[in-house]
Design an enzyme around this catalytic site. Structure first.
Site, PDB file in Angstrom:
ATOM      1  CG  HIS A 129     -63.198  -7.602 -12.642  1.00  0.00           C
ATOM      2  ND1 HIS A 129     -62.512  -7.768 -11.359  1.00  0.00           N
ATOM      3  CD2 HIS A 129     -63.405  -6.329 -13.131  1.00  0.00           C
ATOM      4  CE1 HIS A 129     -62.598  -6.358 -10.974  1.00  0.00           C
ATOM      5  NE2 HIS A 129     -62.947  -5.785 -11.959  1.00  0.00           N
ATOM      6  CG  ASP A 166     -59.272  -0.999 -12.605  1.00  0.00           C
ATOM      7  OD1 ASP A 166     -59.833  -0.843 -13.894  1.00  0.00           O
ATOM      8  OD2 ASP A 166     -60.095  -1.518 -11.757  1.00  0.00           O
ATOM      9  CG  HIS A 168     -63.125  -2.161  -9.571  1.00  0.00           C
ATOM     10  ND1 HIS A 168     -63.295  -1.163 -10.857  1.00  0.00           N
ATOM     11  CD2 HIS A 168     -64.483  -1.802  -8.964  1.00  0.00           C
ATOM     12  CE1 HIS A 168     -64.353  -0.697 -10.721  1.00  0.00           C
ATOM     13  NE2 HIS A 168     -65.299  -0.968  -9.650  1.00  0.00           N
ATOM     14  CG  ASP A 253     -61.574   2.068 -12.637  1.00  0.00           C
ATOM     15  OD1 ASP A 253     -60.356   1.953 -12.306  1.00  0.00           O
ATOM     16  OD2 ASP A 253     -62.178   1.041 -12.979  1.00  0.00           O
TER      17      ASP A 253
HETATM   18 ZN   LIG Z   1     -61.989  -1.035 -12.684  1.00  0.00          ZN
END
Ligand SMILES: [Zn+2]
Length: 314
Positions: A129, A166, A168, A253
């Site tokens: 991120h 991931d 996200h 995740d």
């Molecule tokens: Zn994540």
């Protein structure tokens, strides 16, 4: 590649426990300890890869100087989070983040030397991120982005593919390479979830048009859907790109029972994706592959999925 060398390596180290995110934080040292304990059970045929601290010049391969200085000053002045976003820190976090970035570079060096074919780097904090100027989403420095630039500038490679599984979307990695046709960024992620980027329509900008592939997946979808996307979109994109190296942003995740993610992947999903990545690396880049831990917030699930990943690398 040396004939008698071990082909798979793993990096992990207790130094990453020093990044203290505070009580109750999901990206915790406890999650890392569960992973370390699992990695200790790997057979001796999996090589243990040492780390090193990244230099400031290496951090600047993917980040602006003022952002690096901001991280340094924030840690030095005992801030409890980065002023740029939701990343909790402690006074040790700057040094730990340098260790995390450096370990990924050491792993790429080992692969480029031919000592190993692939390495899983279990580091924290996570990185995908983090943009050139902003830490957010528990991330400080973007290790995978730094490694891609390092492979190009220090090892002379032309084209690097980054596959990010991931749960996200890796908005930081996407932003760093959005106009760059020499780095193909591919993300599988849950739709309509933090950081609310990663639309399929975002395919790159300028010269980078066509080198950004976002694959948002519906909430509660199973691993079988992700594996279909490997066949339909990911493998063809890698075959078109013909990378010199494959990096994986390996978050866990998306695994079923993760307290943050909402997908239902299993350890078998991660193993199957790993085999696909390995086969693409064998086809295009002498098997060269380095994967880097991102998220994964159910400590037991993280440990189990990461073990499945490492076993499937071999
Ligand atoms: Zn994540």
């Amino acid at each position: 590649m040396n004939e008698d060398c071990q082909s798979v390596g793993v990096h992990y180290h207790s130094c990453y426990e020093r990044h203290d995110t505070g009580p109750g934080h999901p990206e915790s040292a406890a999650r890392y300890q569960a992973l370390e304990a699992a990695l200790e059970t790997l057979p001796a045929s999996v090589a243990r890869v040492g780390g090193r601290k990244a230099s400031v010049a290496e951090i600047l391969l993917a980040h602006e100087h003022y952002y690096h200085d901001l991280v340094y000053r924030s840690a030095e002045t005992f801030a409890d989070k980065l002023p740029t976003g939701d990343t909790a820190i402690c006074e040790e976090s700057y040094e730990v983040a340098l260790e995390a970035a450096g370990a990924v570079l050491a792993a790429t060096d080992a692969v480029m030397r031919g000592d190993l074919q692939s390495v899983f780097c279990a580091v924290r904090p996570p990185g995908h991120h983090a943009t050139a100027t902003r830490g957010m989403g528990f991330c400080i420095f973007n290790h995978v982005a730094i490694a891609a630039r390092y492979l190009q500038s220090r090892h002379g490679l032309m084209k690097v593919a980054i596959i990010d599984w991931d749960v996200h979307h890796g908005n930081g990695t996407e932003a760093i390479f959005i106009e760059d046709p020499s780095v193909l960024y591919i993300s599988l992620h849950e739709a309509n979830m933090y950081p609310y980027t990663g639309l399929a329509s975002e395919q790159g900008q300028g010269a980078g048009q066509g080198f950004n592939l976002n694959i948002p997946l519906p909430h509660h979808s199973e691993g079988s859907l992700a594996l279909e996307e490997w066949e339909n979109q990911i493998a063809p994109a890698i075959d078109d790109f013909k990378p010199d190296f494959i990096l994986i942003s390996a978050g866990f995740d998306a695994r079923v029972d993760d307290p943050i993610g909402g997908l239902r992947w299993t350890d078998d999903t991660f193993a199957a994706m790993t085999r696909r990545a390995r086969s693409l690396a064998a086809r295009w880049c002498h098997g060269r592959l380095v994967s880097v831990l991102e998220g994964g917030y159910n400590p037991g699930g993280l440990a189990s999925a990461a073990l499945a990943h490492v076993r499937a690398l071999g």
